[in-house]
Design a protein around this motif. Structure first.
Motif, PDB file in Angstrom:
ATOM      1  N   VAL A 184      -1.172  -4.450   0.723  1.00 39.37           N
ATOM      2  CA  VAL A 184      -1.190  -3.004   0.939  1.00 39.37           C
ATOM      3  C   VAL A 184      -0.890  -2.275  -0.379  1.00 39.37           C
ATOM      4  O   VAL A 184      -1.610  -1.362  -0.761  1.00 39.37           O
ATOM      5  N   ASN A 200      -9.163  -7.743  11.279  1.00 34.60           N
ATOM      6  CA  ASN A 200      -7.868  -7.646  10.634  1.00 34.60           C
ATOM      7  C   ASN A 200      -7.433  -9.016  10.131  1.00 34.60           C
ATOM      8  O   ASN A 200      -7.985 -10.042  10.523  1.00 34.60           O
ATOM      9  N   LEU A 216      -2.014  -1.020   6.406  1.00 34.18           N
ATOM     10  CA  LEU A 216      -1.088  -1.689   7.313  1.00 34.18           C
ATOM     11  C   LEU A 216      -1.405  -1.173   8.707  1.00 34.18           C
ATOM     12  O   LEU A 216      -1.129  -0.018   9.035  1.00 34.18           O
ATOM     13  N   ILE A 230      -3.046  -6.382   8.869  1.00 36.77           N
ATOM     14  CA  ILE A 230      -3.554  -5.575   7.764  1.00 36.77           C
ATOM     15  C   ILE A 230      -5.072  -5.598   7.831  1.00 36.77           C
ATOM     16  O   ILE A 230      -5.666  -6.482   8.459  1.00 36.77           O
ATOM     17  N   ILE A 236       2.902  -7.878   2.370  1.00 35.98           N
ATOM     18  CA  ILE A 236       2.546  -6.466   2.531  1.00 35.98           C
ATOM     19  C   ILE A 236       2.524  -5.770   1.170  1.00 35.98           C
ATOM     20  O   ILE A 236       1.621  -4.983   0.882  1.00 35.98           O
TER      21      ILE A 236
END
Length: 129
Positions: A23, A54, A30, A45, A19
């Motif tokens: 992100v 995704n 997210l 994500i 992440i």
């Protein structure tokens, strides 16, 4: 009938590390982070809030899965991030310390550059010509 690919799996060693990269550094959204049990989460994500497809970040749960991290496509570029502003995205990613494996180049289909995520997966950043 309407159909699309909802998600593709990317095996990673750690949810939070993945992440932080996707992100935090690449600017992905997210979409969902739901705890399923003490060790497993459903982490989705996407490259943009309105993306239909995704990426499911799946933490490796076995030695076999751990061995696949970074080599899920046999050493080939396996993921393609399309941009409508290649130069701005490339500059942003450079500033974030993303590991580029080459200089940007023009191909008959797109302006493209290969980068590598912290887990060893190769990605193309590309903008159609």
């Amino acid at each position: 009938m309407s159909r699309h690919i909802h998600a593709l799996t990317l095996v990673v060693p750690d949810y939070d590390q993945a992440i932080a990269f996707y992100v935090g550094k690449l600017g992905f959204t997210l979409v969902q982070d739901t705890k399923l049990d003490a060790a497993k989460r459903w982490v989705l994500i996407a490259p943009a809030p309105d993306a239909q497809t995704n990426i499911l970040l799946a933490r490796a749960a076995s030695p076999e899965q751990s061995n696949a991290i970074g080599n899920q496509t046999g050493g080939r570029v396996g993921f393609f991030l399309h941009s409508d502003d290649f130069d701005a995205d490339y500059a942003h990613m450079l500033a974030q310390g993303v590991n580029f494996l080459e200089k940007p180049r023009s191909e008959p289909y797109a302006k493209v550059v290969v980068f590598q995520d912290p887990f060893g997966n190769k990605w193309d950043l590309l903008q159609s010509l």
